[in-house]
Motif scaffolding. Sequence first.
Motif, PDB file in Angstrom:
ATOM      1  N   LEU A  89       0.811  -1.217   0.000  1.00 14.38           N
ATOM      2  CA  LEU A  89       0.000   0.000   0.000  1.00 14.38           C
ATOM      3  C   LEU A  89       0.844   1.266   0.000  1.00 14.38           C
ATOM      4  O   LEU A  89       0.300   2.367  -0.080  1.00 14.38           O
ATOM      5  CB  LEU A  89      -0.933   0.008   1.225  1.00 14.38           C
ATOM      6  CG  LEU A  89      -1.916  -1.159   1.335  1.00 14.38           C
ATOM      7  CD1 LEU A  89      -2.750  -1.028   2.595  1.00 14.38           C
ATOM      8  CD2 LEU A  89      -2.814  -1.245   0.111  1.00 14.38           C
ATOM      9  N   HIS A  90       2.151   1.119   0.129  1.00 15.14           N
ATOM     10  CA  HIS A  90       3.081   2.255   0.148  1.00 15.14           C
ATOM     11  C   HIS A  90       2.742   3.230   1.270  1.00 15.14           C
ATOM     12  O   HIS A  90       2.866   4.444   1.116  1.00 15.14           O
ATOM     13  CB  HIS A  90       3.068   2.978  -1.205  1.00 15.14           C
ATOM     14  CG  HIS A  90       3.342   2.054  -2.364  1.00 15.14           C
ATOM     15  ND1 HIS A  90       4.563   1.438  -2.564  1.00 15.14           N
ATOM     16  CD2 HIS A  90       2.533   1.613  -3.372  1.00 15.14           C
ATOM     17  CE1 HIS A  90       4.507   0.677  -3.643  1.00 15.14           C
ATOM     18  NE2 HIS A  90       3.292   0.754  -4.154  1.00 15.14           N
ATOM     19  N   ILE A  91       2.309   2.680   2.402  1.00 12.02           N
ATOM     20  CA  ILE A  91       2.052   3.465   3.604  1.00 12.02           C
ATOM     21  C   ILE A  91       3.210   3.227   4.562  1.00 12.02           C
ATOM     22  O   ILE A  91       3.487   2.090   4.939  1.00 12.02           O
ATOM     23  CB  ILE A  91       0.722   3.063   4.271  1.00 12.02           C
ATOM     24  CG1 ILE A  91      -0.451   3.379   3.334  1.00 12.02           C
ATOM     25  CG2 ILE A  91       0.544   3.780   5.596  1.00 12.02           C
ATOM     26  CD1 ILE A  91      -1.785   2.878   3.846  1.00 12.02           C
ATOM     27  N   ASN A  92       3.886   4.306   4.951  1.00 15.28           N
ATOM     28  CA  ASN A  92       5.085   4.158   5.781  1.00 15.28           C
ATOM     29  C   ASN A  92       5.009   4.915   7.101  1.00 15.28           C
ATOM     30  O   ASN A  92       6.009   5.020   7.807  1.00 15.28           O
ATOM     31  CB  ASN A  92       6.315   4.633   4.993  1.00 15.28           C
ATOM     32  CG  ASN A  92       6.576   3.767   3.764  1.00 15.28           C
ATOM     33  OD1 ASN A  92       6.864   2.590   3.875  1.00 15.28           O
ATOM     34  ND2 ASN A  92       6.448   4.366   2.589  1.00 15.28           N
ATOM     35  N   HIS A  93       3.823   5.446   7.408  1.00 14.71           N
ATOM     36  CA  HIS A  93       3.658   6.204   8.648  1.00 14.71           C
ATOM     37  C   HIS A  93       3.621   5.219   9.816  1.00 14.71           C
ATOM     38  O   HIS A  93       2.666   4.473   9.993  1.00 14.71           O
ATOM     39  CB  HIS A  93       2.370   7.019   8.592  1.00 14.71           C
ATOM     40  CG  HIS A  93       2.331   8.138   9.586  1.00 14.71           C
ATOM     41  ND1 HIS A  93       1.912   7.958  10.877  1.00 14.71           N
ATOM     42  CD2 HIS A  93       2.680   9.444   9.480  1.00 14.71           C
ATOM     43  CE1 HIS A  93       1.977   9.103  11.529  1.00 14.71           C
ATOM     44  NE2 HIS A  93       2.443  10.022  10.713  1.00 14.71           N
ATOM     45  N   SER A  94       4.673   5.240  10.629  1.00 19.77           N
ATOM     46  CA  SER A  94       4.850   4.234  11.688  1.00 19.77           C
ATOM     47  C   SER A  94       3.693   4.193  12.676  1.00 19.77           C
ATOM     48  O   SER A  94       3.205   3.116  13.029  1.00 19.77           O
ATOM     49  CB  SER A  94       6.159   4.485  12.443  1.00 19.77           C
ATOM     50  OG  SER A  94       7.266   4.408  11.577  1.00 19.77           O
ATOM     51  N   SER A  95       3.250   5.384  13.139  1.00 18.14           N
ATOM     52  CA  SER A  95       2.194   5.403  14.156  1.00 18.14           C
ATOM     53  C   SER A  95       0.881   4.856  13.611  1.00 18.14           C
ATOM     54  O   SER A  95       0.160   4.128  14.308  1.00 18.14           O
ATOM     55  CB  SER A  95       1.993   6.823  14.689  1.00 18.14           C
ATOM     56  OG  SER A  95       1.602   7.705  13.657  1.00 18.14           O
ATOM     57  N   SER A  96       0.554   5.167  12.364  1.00 17.96           N
ATOM     58  CA  SER A  96      -0.693   4.665  11.768  1.00 17.96           C
ATOM     59  C   SER A  96      -0.679   3.146  11.673  1.00 17.96           C
ATOM     60  O   SER A  96      -1.680   2.479  11.952  1.00 17.96           O
ATOM     61  CB  SER A  96      -0.890   5.268  10.368  1.00 17.96           C
ATOM     62  OG  SER A  96      -1.087   6.656  10.450  1.00 17.96           O
ATOM     63  N   ILE A  97       0.461   2.600  11.279  1.00 13.67           N
ATOM     64  CA  ILE A  97       0.579   1.146  11.154  1.00 13.67           C
ATOM     65  C   ILE A  97       0.498   0.494  12.532  1.00 13.67           C
ATOM     66  O   ILE A  97      -0.145  -0.543  12.711  1.00 13.67           O
ATOM     67  CB  ILE A  97       1.893   0.774  10.444  1.00 13.67           C
ATOM     68  CG1 ILE A  97       1.888   1.327   9.015  1.00 13.67           C
ATOM     69  CG2 ILE A  97       2.091  -0.733  10.419  1.00 13.67           C
ATOM     70  CD1 ILE A  97       3.197   1.165   8.276  1.00 13.67           C
ATOM     71  N   PHE A  98       1.118   1.130  13.531  1.00 18.31           N
ATOM     72  CA  PHE A  98       1.068   0.600  14.895  1.00 18.31           C
ATOM     73  C   PHE A  98      -0.352   0.653  15.438  1.00 18.31           C
ATOM     74  O   PHE A  98      -0.846  -0.319  16.031  1.00 18.31           O
ATOM     75  CB  PHE A  98       2.009   1.388  15.803  1.00 18.31           C
ATOM     76  CG  PHE A  98       1.985   0.940  17.244  1.00 18.31           C
ATOM     77  CD1 PHE A  98       2.539  -0.279  17.613  1.00 18.31           C
ATOM     78  CD2 PHE A  98       1.397   1.733  18.215  1.00 18.31           C
ATOM     79  CE1 PHE A  98       2.512  -0.698  18.941  1.00 18.31           C
ATOM     80  CE2 PHE A  98       1.361   1.320  19.541  1.00 18.31           C
ATOM     81  CZ  PHE A  98       1.926   0.099  19.906  1.00 18.31           C
ATOM     82  N   TYR A  99      -1.039   1.798  15.249  1.00 22.02           N
ATOM     83  CA  TYR A  99      -2.431   1.913  15.699  1.00 22.02           C
ATOM     84  C   TYR A  99      -3.306   0.876  14.997  1.00 22.02           C
ATOM     85  O   TYR A  99      -4.197   0.271  15.601  1.00 22.02           O
ATOM     86  CB  TYR A  99      -2.986   3.313  15.416  1.00 22.02           C
ATOM     87  CG  TYR A  99      -2.317   4.422  16.186  1.00 22.02           C
ATOM     88  CD1 TYR A  99      -1.682   4.176  17.392  1.00 22.02           C
ATOM     89  CD2 TYR A  99      -2.324   5.728  15.701  1.00 22.02           C
ATOM     90  CE1 TYR A  99      -1.063   5.187  18.094  1.00 22.02           C
ATOM     91  CE2 TYR A  99      -1.707   6.756  16.403  1.00 22.02           C
ATOM     92  CZ  TYR A  99      -1.068   6.481  17.595  1.00 22.02           C
ATOM     93  OH  TYR A  99      -0.462   7.492  18.291  1.00 22.02           O
ATOM     94  N   SER A 100      -3.051   0.670  13.713  1.00 26.85           N
ATOM     95  CA  SER A 100      -3.815  -0.314  12.947  1.00 26.85           C
ATOM     96  C   SER A 100      -3.698  -1.695  13.575  1.00 26.85           C
ATOM     97  O   SER A 100      -4.697  -2.404  13.762  1.00 26.85           O
ATOM     98  CB  SER A 100      -3.303  -0.343  11.502  1.00 26.85           C
ATOM     99  OG  SER A 100      -3.842  -1.431  10.789  1.00 26.85           O
ATOM    100  N   LEU A 101      -2.481  -2.081  13.915  1.00 27.52           N
ATOM    101  CA  LEU A 101      -2.247  -3.385  14.539  1.00 27.52           C
ATOM    102  C   LEU A 101      -2.957  -3.495  15.881  1.00 27.52           C
ATOM    103  O   LEU A 101      -3.669  -4.477  16.145  1.00 27.52           O
ATOM    104  CB  LEU A 101      -0.745  -3.605  14.734  1.00 27.52           C
ATOM    105  CG  LEU A 101      -0.355  -4.857  15.533  1.00 27.52           C
ATOM    106  CD1 LEU A 101      -0.661  -6.119  14.730  1.00 27.52           C
ATOM    107  CD2 LEU A 101       1.119  -4.809  15.932  1.00 27.52           C
TER     108      LEU A 101
END
Length: 333
Positions: A89-101
């Motif tokens: 998805l070419h999403i590299n924003h660390s906090s967004s990915i962490f919140y997603s998890l």
Amino acid sequence: MHIISFFKIAKSLLNENSNLGTKEKILFFIKVLLSLVIIIYFIYKIDFKSAMQIMVLGNHYLIGGAGLLCILNIYLQYSKWRLIVSKCLHINHSSSIFYSLMHGIAIGSFTPARLGEYIGRKIALTHATLFQITALTVIDKLFSLFVTLGFGAAATILYLHFMVGVSSYISLSLLFSFLISVMIAGYLLTHQNLWNSTLIRQIQKISLLKNIAYKLSLIKNLESGVLWRSLGLNVLLYSCFLTQYVLLLMAFDSNASALSSYWSGSLMFFAKTIIPAISLGELGIREGASMFFAKQFSIPEVAGFNAAIGIFLINIFVPSFIGMLLLFKKSDD
């Protein structure tokens, strides 16, 4: 609220075409509702008095070690989720990915077969569609499933030979079949060219399998090196939560050996994986399997039960509580 109705409402709200103002208000309401459901679920499922007694009775150093490994557990889950999301998805924003998890862990904890995890992982990744997140979550879990079944099947073959007394001929046949299956499955998982093959195109023509094949076909966007890294991270994650279980088992039975505990744990996680998830949070299945296999290695059933409850508290309750708090944390991807 009926679980299917909730999923329909959540899916419509996550649709980017929804009215922004109304969408934000209703999403906030759903976050509050989800938080209440998570709290009520854990209050209903956990006897906190018994849980505290369990922690008091065990070896505090070993229990503390298992608890600290929760940090590594979450980090490894985050690392493998970020690897897939960033590449596909070419999403590299660390906090967004962490919140997603963490949202996925929280919402998945109280839904059958953890179906709510797909919606949970979507909440923080606003620019991705629910279908994309579902597909990537399936791929993420596919690698985890492969590792758990692989180690579990090997432990089962050894158990049948050494503990049950199955003949060497049958054991060697099972071992040979297992090794061949692992090599084939490993090749399929780590070679993206497969997903452009005639086989997959034929499967996609079958209406019943079309959506599944399409979801898994997203793996073709991942390079072989990335697939191997994902597989490696899943091996590390498996080793982490298995070690947590071993530490807890040894904390509640000072006579339990590391070898017996690892063996018992591999069998328990294998059984938990292949038995259909009929309970929320897999409560009951994990404890029953843990008690049964602990007894096979002369470990008291109560130690097996306590270790399984400990795994639930450390790896599901704590991350779910954190995920619940992060539901109200803003993030931009």
